[in-house]
Design a protein around this motif. Structure first.
Motif, mmCIF file in Angstrom:
data_model
loop_
_atom_site.group_PDB
_atom_site.id
_atom_site.type_symbol
_atom_site.label_atom_id
_atom_site.label_comp_id
_atom_site.label_asym_id
_atom_site.label_seq_id
_atom_site.Cartn_x
_atom_site.Cartn_y
_atom_site.Cartn_z
ATOM 1 N N GLU A 79 -5.764 4.087 0.037
ATOM 2 C CA GLU A 79 -6.367 3.614 -1.036
ATOM 3 C C GLU A 79 -8.002 3.767 -0.950
ATOM 4 O O GLU A 79 -8.755 4.173 -1.732
ATOM 5 C CB GLU A 79 -6.319 2.424 -1.638
ATOM 6 C CG GLU A 79 -4.926 2.284 -2.132
ATOM 7 C CD GLU A 79 -4.348 0.773 -2.680
ATOM 8 O OE1 GLU A 79 -5.431 -0.037 -2.634
ATOM 9 O OE2 GLU A 79 -3.270 0.739 -2.860
ATOM 10 N N ARG A 80 -8.491 3.928 0.316
ATOM 11 C CA ARG A 80 -9.804 3.933 0.718
ATOM 12 C C ARG A 80 -10.586 5.197 0.452
ATOM 13 O O ARG A 80 -9.902 6.267 0.789
ATOM 14 C CB ARG A 80 -10.216 3.601 2.276
ATOM 15 C CG ARG A 80 -11.394 3.315 2.477
ATOM 16 C CD ARG A 80 -11.673 2.796 3.908
ATOM 17 N NE ARG A 80 -11.344 3.982 4.833
ATOM 18 C CZ ARG A 80 -11.734 4.105 5.976
ATOM 19 N NH1 ARG A 80 -12.197 2.963 6.637
ATOM 20 N NH2 ARG A 80 -11.782 5.115 6.725
ATOM 21 N N ARG B 34 -0.244 -3.671 4.825
ATOM 22 C CA ARG B 34 -1.643 -4.082 4.151
ATOM 23 C C ARG B 34 -2.592 -3.088 4.456
ATOM 24 O O ARG B 34 -3.531 -2.506 3.860
ATOM 25 C CB ARG B 34 -1.805 -5.348 4.276
ATOM 26 C CG ARG B 34 -2.916 -5.774 3.428
ATOM 27 C CD ARG B 34 -3.276 -7.377 3.497
ATOM 28 N NE ARG B 34 -2.065 -8.141 3.621
ATOM 29 C CZ ARG B 34 -1.882 -8.815 4.499
ATOM 30 N NH1 ARG B 34 -2.556 -9.321 5.418
ATOM 31 N NH2 ARG B 34 -0.657 -9.777 4.573
ATOM 32 N N GLU B 35 -2.604 -2.800 5.970
ATOM 33 C CA GLU B 35 -3.854 -2.052 6.516
ATOM 34 C C GLU B 35 -3.452 -0.481 6.130
ATOM 35 O O GLU B 35 -4.290 0.134 5.779
ATOM 36 C CB GLU B 35 -3.867 -1.918 7.973
ATOM 37 C CG GLU B 35 -4.448 -3.346 8.315
ATOM 38 C CD GLU B 35 -4.421 -3.754 10.085
ATOM 39 O OE1 GLU B 35 -3.793 -2.605 10.688
ATOM 40 O OE2 GLU B 35 -4.437 -4.837 10.626
ATOM 41 N N ALA B 36 -2.263 -0.204 6.259
ATOM 42 C CA ALA B 36 -1.943 1.244 5.895
ATOM 43 C C ALA B 36 -2.211 1.450 4.185
ATOM 44 O O ALA B 36 -2.614 2.506 3.964
ATOM 45 C CB ALA B 36 -0.214 1.557 6.242
ATOM 46 N N ARG C 213 3.372 -9.144 11.350
ATOM 47 C CA ARG C 213 2.745 -8.086 11.963
ATOM 48 C C ARG C 213 3.074 -6.956 10.937
ATOM 49 O O ARG C 213 2.246 -5.975 10.824
ATOM 50 C CB ARG C 213 3.271 -8.013 13.401
ATOM 51 C CG ARG C 213 2.391 -8.803 14.178
ATOM 52 C CD ARG C 213 2.855 -8.621 15.669
ATOM 53 N NE ARG C 213 2.243 -9.172 16.778
ATOM 54 C CZ ARG C 213 2.533 -9.194 17.884
ATOM 55 N NH1 ARG C 213 3.529 -8.445 18.358
ATOM 56 N NH2 ARG C 213 1.984 -9.995 18.924
ATOM 57 N N ARG C 214 4.491 -6.731 10.650
ATOM 58 C CA ARG C 214 4.798 -5.736 9.626
ATOM 59 C C ARG C 214 3.888 -5.895 8.168
ATOM 60 O O ARG C 214 3.617 -4.878 7.838
ATOM 61 C CB ARG C 214 6.272 -6.001 9.202
ATOM 62 C CG ARG C 214 7.025 -5.104 10.278
ATOM 63 C CD ARG C 214 8.569 -5.125 10.012
ATOM 64 N NE ARG C 214 9.446 -5.503 11.063
ATOM 65 C CZ ARG C 214 10.015 -6.931 11.153
ATOM 66 N NH1 ARG C 214 10.356 -7.144 9.962
ATOM 67 N NH2 ARG C 214 10.679 -7.032 12.192
#
Length: 178
Positions: free
Chosen positions: A103-104, A96-98, A90-91
């Motif tokens: 970067e988006r 990865r999502e952060a 989960r971490r």
């Protein structure tokens, strides 16, 4: 017979392949394991999932249980390690999502207008055309891979992608011309 003695007899039978004996071990230790995992992770549904995974792992590892060892402690150890692995996972997912969000590119008004025009154009495509465009243009599938995935002839996929791309480009040109 003491509870520990009963466990030893059930473990011995389970090692010989008795699913009935293992089912009895599950019955005997299911509630204490679930209670431990619920306290450890604070999420009842997640704890129940971990308990299921623990019993699956225990069945495949029953031969590794040392003679005379506590079955309950062994199961709780497996469950706790599964819990820790899930926490690490989960971490990593959150990191990865952060990273992706950082970067988006920022969505500007122009980008949002293009996105809405593309969505409208996609909605106007037939389901087969939309699926071909989604796989080949957005999903980086080859025409052959898309044909296999969708169960369509290769030539049909190629024509759907060509026509779909043309309609999407036309939608963007029409939006720019307004």
């Amino acid at each position: 017979m003491t509870p520990e003695g009963a466990d030893e007899a059930l473990v011995a039978a389970a090692r010989r392949g008795s699913t009935e004996a293992f089912a009895r071990l599950v019955e005997r230790h299911q509630q204490p394991l679930r209670a431990f995992l619920r306290r450890a992770c604070g999420d009842w549904a997640f704890a129940d999932d971990l308990a299921q995974e623990t019993f699956v792992a225990a069945w495949s590892r029953i031969g590794q249980l040392k003679s005379g060892a506590s079955v309950r402690a062994w199961l709780c150890g497996i469950g706790y390690r599964k819990h820790l692995t899930a926490l690490r996972s989960r971490r990593r997912d959150r990191a990865r999502e952060a990273s992706y969000e950082a970067e988006r590119p920022q969505v500007g008004a122009r980008f949002e207008d293009d996105r809405l025009a593309l969505e409208a154009a996609l909605a106007g495509l037939s389901p087969d055309q939309r699926a071909c465009v989604a796989l080949c243009l957005a999903g980086d599938f080859s025409h052959g891979e898309a044909a296999e995935a969708l169960g369509l002839p290769l030539g049909t996929v190629k024509s759907h992608v060509t026509r779909g791309r043309a309609r999407l480009l036309q939608a963007l040109e029409d939006r720019d011309g307004r």
